[in-house]
Design an enzyme around this catalytic site. Structure first.
Site, PDB file in Angstrom:
ATOM      1  N   HIS A  89       0.846  -1.193   0.000  1.00  0.00           N
ATOM      2  CA  HIS A  89       0.000   0.000   0.000  1.00  0.00           C
ATOM      3  C   HIS A  89       0.878   1.237   0.000  1.00  0.00           C
ATOM      4  O   HIS A  89       1.919   1.256   0.656  1.00  0.00           O
ATOM      5  CB  HIS A  89      -0.912   0.016   1.236  1.00  0.00           C
ATOM      6  CG  HIS A  89      -2.093   0.917   1.067  1.00  0.00           C
ATOM      7  ND1 HIS A  89      -2.007   2.269   1.275  1.00  0.00           N
ATOM      8  CD2 HIS A  89      -3.360   0.654   0.679  1.00  0.00           C
ATOM      9  CE1 HIS A  89      -3.193   2.805   1.033  1.00  0.00           C
ATOM     10  NE2 HIS A  89      -4.032   1.860   0.662  1.00  0.00           N
TER      11      HIS A  89
ATOM     12  N   GLU B  32      -7.825  -5.279   0.468  1.00  0.00           N
ATOM     13  CA  GLU B  32      -8.455  -6.079  -0.578  1.00  0.00           C
ATOM     14  C   GLU B  32      -8.324  -7.590  -0.372  1.00  0.00           C
ATOM     15  O   GLU B  32      -9.090  -8.363  -0.938  1.00  0.00           O
ATOM     16  CB  GLU B  32      -7.876  -5.682  -1.944  1.00  0.00           C
ATOM     17  CG  GLU B  32      -8.079  -4.218  -2.307  1.00  0.00           C
ATOM     18  CD  GLU B  32      -9.525  -3.842  -2.551  1.00  0.00           C
ATOM     19  OE1 GLU B  32     -10.405  -4.287  -1.786  1.00  0.00           O
ATOM     20  OE2 GLU B  32      -9.774  -3.093  -3.508  1.00  0.00           O
TER      21      GLU B  32
HETATM   22  N1  ACO Z   1       3.676  -7.731  -4.623  1.00  0.00           N
HETATM   23  C1  ACO Z   1       5.007  -7.750  -4.946  1.00  0.00           C
HETATM   24  N2  ACO Z   1       5.759  -6.654  -4.953  1.00  0.00           N
HETATM   25  C2  ACO Z   1       5.191  -5.490  -4.622  1.00  0.00           C
HETATM   26  C3  ACO Z   1       3.835  -5.400  -4.285  1.00  0.00           C
HETATM   27  C4  ACO Z   1       3.070  -6.581  -4.282  1.00  0.00           C
HETATM   28  N3  ACO Z   1       1.784  -6.579  -3.976  1.00  0.00           N
HETATM   29  N4  ACO Z   1       3.533  -4.116  -4.011  1.00  0.00           N
HETATM   30  C5  ACO Z   1       4.660  -3.421  -4.179  1.00  0.00           C
HETATM   31  N5  ACO Z   1       5.675  -4.254  -4.556  1.00  0.00           N
HETATM   32  C6  ACO Z   1       7.067  -3.899  -4.797  1.00  0.00           C
HETATM   33  C7  ACO Z   1       7.220  -3.175  -6.125  1.00  0.00           C
HETATM   34  O1  ACO Z   1       7.423  -4.074  -7.188  1.00  0.00           O
HETATM   35  C8  ACO Z   1       8.422  -2.320  -5.844  1.00  0.00           C
HETATM   36  O2  ACO Z   1       9.561  -3.129  -5.931  1.00  0.00           O
HETATM   37  P1  ACO Z   1      10.979  -2.502  -6.420  1.00  0.00           P
HETATM   38  O3  ACO Z   1      11.376  -1.530  -5.334  1.00  0.00           O
HETATM   39  O4  ACO Z   1      11.868  -3.679  -6.524  1.00  0.00           O
HETATM   40  O5  ACO Z   1      10.718  -1.811  -7.728  1.00  0.00           O
HETATM   41  C9  ACO Z   1       8.260  -1.934  -4.377  1.00  0.00           C
HETATM   42  O6  ACO Z   1       7.457  -2.974  -3.791  1.00  0.00           O
HETATM   43  C10 ACO Z   1       7.556  -0.603  -4.144  1.00  0.00           C
HETATM   44  O7  ACO Z   1       6.353  -0.637  -4.895  1.00  0.00           O
HETATM   45  P2  ACO Z   1       5.660   0.636  -5.525  1.00  0.00           P
HETATM   46  O8  ACO Z   1       5.134   0.255  -6.879  1.00  0.00           O
HETATM   47  O9  ACO Z   1       6.558   1.818  -5.419  1.00  0.00           O
HETATM   48  O10 ACO Z   1       4.474   0.855  -4.527  1.00  0.00           O
HETATM   49  P3  ACO Z   1       3.282   1.831  -4.764  1.00  0.00           P
HETATM   50  O11 ACO Z   1       3.095   2.607  -3.523  1.00  0.00           O
HETATM   51  O12 ACO Z   1       3.428   2.593  -6.028  1.00  0.00           O
HETATM   52  O13 ACO Z   1       2.068   0.804  -5.012  1.00  0.00           O
HETATM   53  C11 ACO Z   1       0.246  -0.613  -4.720  1.00  0.00           C
HETATM   54  C12 ACO Z   1       1.079   0.525  -4.092  1.00  0.00           C
HETATM   55  C13 ACO Z   1      -0.221  -0.178  -6.129  1.00  0.00           C
HETATM   56  C14 ACO Z   1      -0.984  -0.867  -3.874  1.00  0.00           C
HETATM   57  C15 ACO Z   1       1.132  -1.870  -4.817  1.00  0.00           C
HETATM   58  O14 ACO Z   1       1.533  -2.264  -3.526  1.00  0.00           O
HETATM   59  C16 ACO Z   1       0.440  -3.025  -5.524  1.00  0.00           C
HETATM   60  O15 ACO Z   1       0.483  -3.099  -6.751  1.00  0.00           O
HETATM   61  N6  ACO Z   1      -0.226  -3.962  -4.770  1.00  0.00           N
HETATM   62  C17 ACO Z   1      -0.948  -5.053  -5.387  1.00  0.00           C
HETATM   63  C18 ACO Z   1      -2.323  -4.559  -5.855  1.00  0.00           C
HETATM   64  C19 ACO Z   1      -3.282  -4.339  -4.711  1.00  0.00           C
HETATM   65  O16 ACO Z   1      -3.380  -5.145  -3.791  1.00  0.00           O
HETATM   66  N7  ACO Z   1      -3.992  -3.211  -4.779  1.00  0.00           N
HETATM   67  C20 ACO Z   1      -5.003  -2.827  -3.776  1.00  0.00           C
HETATM   68  C21 ACO Z   1      -4.552  -1.627  -3.007  1.00  0.00           C
HETATM   69  S1  ACO Z   1      -5.696  -1.234  -1.696  1.00  0.00           S
HETATM   70  C22 ACO Z   1      -6.975  -0.381  -2.465  1.00  0.00           C
HETATM   71  O17 ACO Z   1      -6.832   0.147  -3.544  1.00  0.00           O
HETATM   72  C23 ACO Z   1      -8.292  -0.352  -1.742  1.00  0.00           C
END
Ligand code: ACO
Length: 370
Positions: free
Chosen positions: A249, A307
């Site tokens: 998140h 979620e």
């Molecule tokens: N699984 C694996 N790796 C992840 C995940 C995940 N769920 N979430 C983040 N990461 C990793 C990224 O790949 C990134 O890795 P890196 O540093 O090697 O490049 C690092 O963690 C940081 O991730 P960001 O993309 O910078 O995180 P951001 O804050 O932009 O994204 C998000 C947040 C979109 C929710 C992300 O965690 C994600 O895609 N989660 C999965 C989708 C999900 O569950 N969404 C629901 C969110 S809650 C809602 O909307 C009600």
């Protein structure tokens, strides 16, 4: 001088709000000043929506009047025809919802109540038409959460089911400056109308990184199926460089507090139904996922978000995973509208800047000479 660009506007404060506050380090969420843990399991959704729109909880009379207004929205013939046509052409429920909302003729004074009242009716009608069943109109004697389950299945839900859905609706109704809420506020800032703001927000919500996550989260649990398969399955996903849905998140660097509230509601519901199989598996998958995320993405602080248990809770309520994003929209609609109202009061158009990084000094070439 060039300003620093914050990709994804991370850390940028774009608005002031009285609706919800987040402490991402401590894992805390407040809704209009109440703690999530206190409000979500106790309030009926109507009370929650009233609180966001009016800043205070309703008394008995106000609540009953509000409930009656929300449950008195009936599907107009032209919208039902549109839904039927969209279903026939195989459109996804979330796209049908967008089309149907856009088709509504709304009087300004009643638009907000009508949009919240209409959303569950449209979602349920879409589902029933997808399954060749007759549409069920809302029962004006039922509460909002009860009505949604009733219109979907044709059966009155148990008290435990209605309570679980109220908890879900309350936990998910608003959450700071998330992508869909920001979209609604940007559209509103242009002095456009409510329906346009909501339709834009819905488009943002449907993305798999926002409201589209529970469907793949449930699919993951179903594919894992038994505890022994959890670790190899998750390793596989992470080895491929993919994301685990229901984890991570932007704001929370600890477990999303909504995950705890939703897990508790899902557990209660499963116990009431006498089958905790899926819930027990989810618990195990969660602990494996958090452990492996730290192994594969050390220091990123990736934990369970709302979620993950949404998927379990809605599935146990009998809501098809095809409707998960739509069900999110049913509750978030009230939050979007509350934000639109705040944005109207601000009345200043969103207009950030961009840094030009394209070519310079190009010369025009006539079509025949390219
Ligand atoms: N699984 C694996 N790796 C992840 C995940 C995940 N769920 N979430 C983040 N990461 C990793 C990224 O790949 C990134 O890795 P890196 O540093 O090697 O490049 C690092 O963690 C940081 O991730 P960001 O993309 O910078 O995180 P951001 O804050 O932009 O994204 C998000 C947040 C979109 C929710 C992300 O965690 C994600 O895609 N989660 C999965 C989708 C999900 O569950 N969404 C629901 C969110 S809650 C809602 O909307 C009600």
């Amino acid at each position: 001088m060039t300003n620093e660009i914050k990709e994804g506007l991370e850390g940028v404060v774009a608005a002031r709000t009285r609706l919800s506050g987040i402490d991402g380090e401590k894992g805390k969420l407040w809704l209009a000043g109440f703690s999530l843990e206190e409000l979500a399991p106790n309030a009926h959704f109507e009370e929650m929506a009233y609180l966001l729109w009016h800043g205070q909880l309703p008394d008995c009379e106000q609540l009953e009047a509000f409930r009656a207004r929300l449950s008195s929205w009936f599907l107009p013939g032209h919208t039902q025809s549109l839904i039927e046509a969209a279903v026939r052409t195989g459109q996804k429920p979330i796209d049908v919802l967008r089309l149907a909302l856009d088709s509504l003729c709304l009087e300004d004074a009643e638009a907000d109540v009508a949009l919240v009242g209409a959303t569950p009716v449209i979602v349920a009608a879409t589902w029933r038409l997808m399954n060749q069943k007759p549409v069920i109109q809302p029962d004006s004697g039922l509460r909002f959460a009860e009505n949604f389950l009733y219109m979907l299945s044709g059966r009155r839900p148990t008290a435990a089911m209605a309570c679980a859905l109220d908890t879900y609706f309350n936990a998910m109704v608003d959450h700071g400056m998330n992508a869909s809420t920001f979209t609604a506020r940007v559209v509103t800032s242009t002095r456009s109308d409510r329906k346009s703001a909501i339709v834009g927000a819905l488009g943002a919500l449907k993305g798999p990184l926002h409201g589209g996550a529970p469907e793949p989260a449930l699919a993951m649990l179903q594919q894992i199926g038994i505890p022994d398969r959890a670790e190899p399955f998750i390793r596989n996903v992470l080895e491929r460089g993919e994301r685990l849905m229901g984890f991570g998140h932007r704001e929370y660097k600890v477990r999303d507090p909504r995950a705890a509230v939703l897990a508790q509601a899902a557990e209660k519901l499963c116990e009431d139904k006498g089958d905790t199989g899926l819930f027990d598996l989810a618990r195990l998958v969660e602990s494996e996922a958090v452990r492996l995320l730290e192994e594969y993405k050390p220091g990123r602080r990736l934990f369970t978000n709302a979620e993950f248990y949404t998927a379990v809770l809605l599935h146990e309520l009998g809501v098809s995973s095809e409707l998960f994003s739509c069900t999110f929209a049913v509750t978030r609609m009230a939050g979007w509208i509350a934000h639109c109202r705040e944005q109207e009061a601000v009345d200043r158009i969103f207009r950030p800047q961009s840094e030009y990084v394209g070519c310079e000094g190009r010369e025009w070439v006539d079509l025949g000479n390219r």
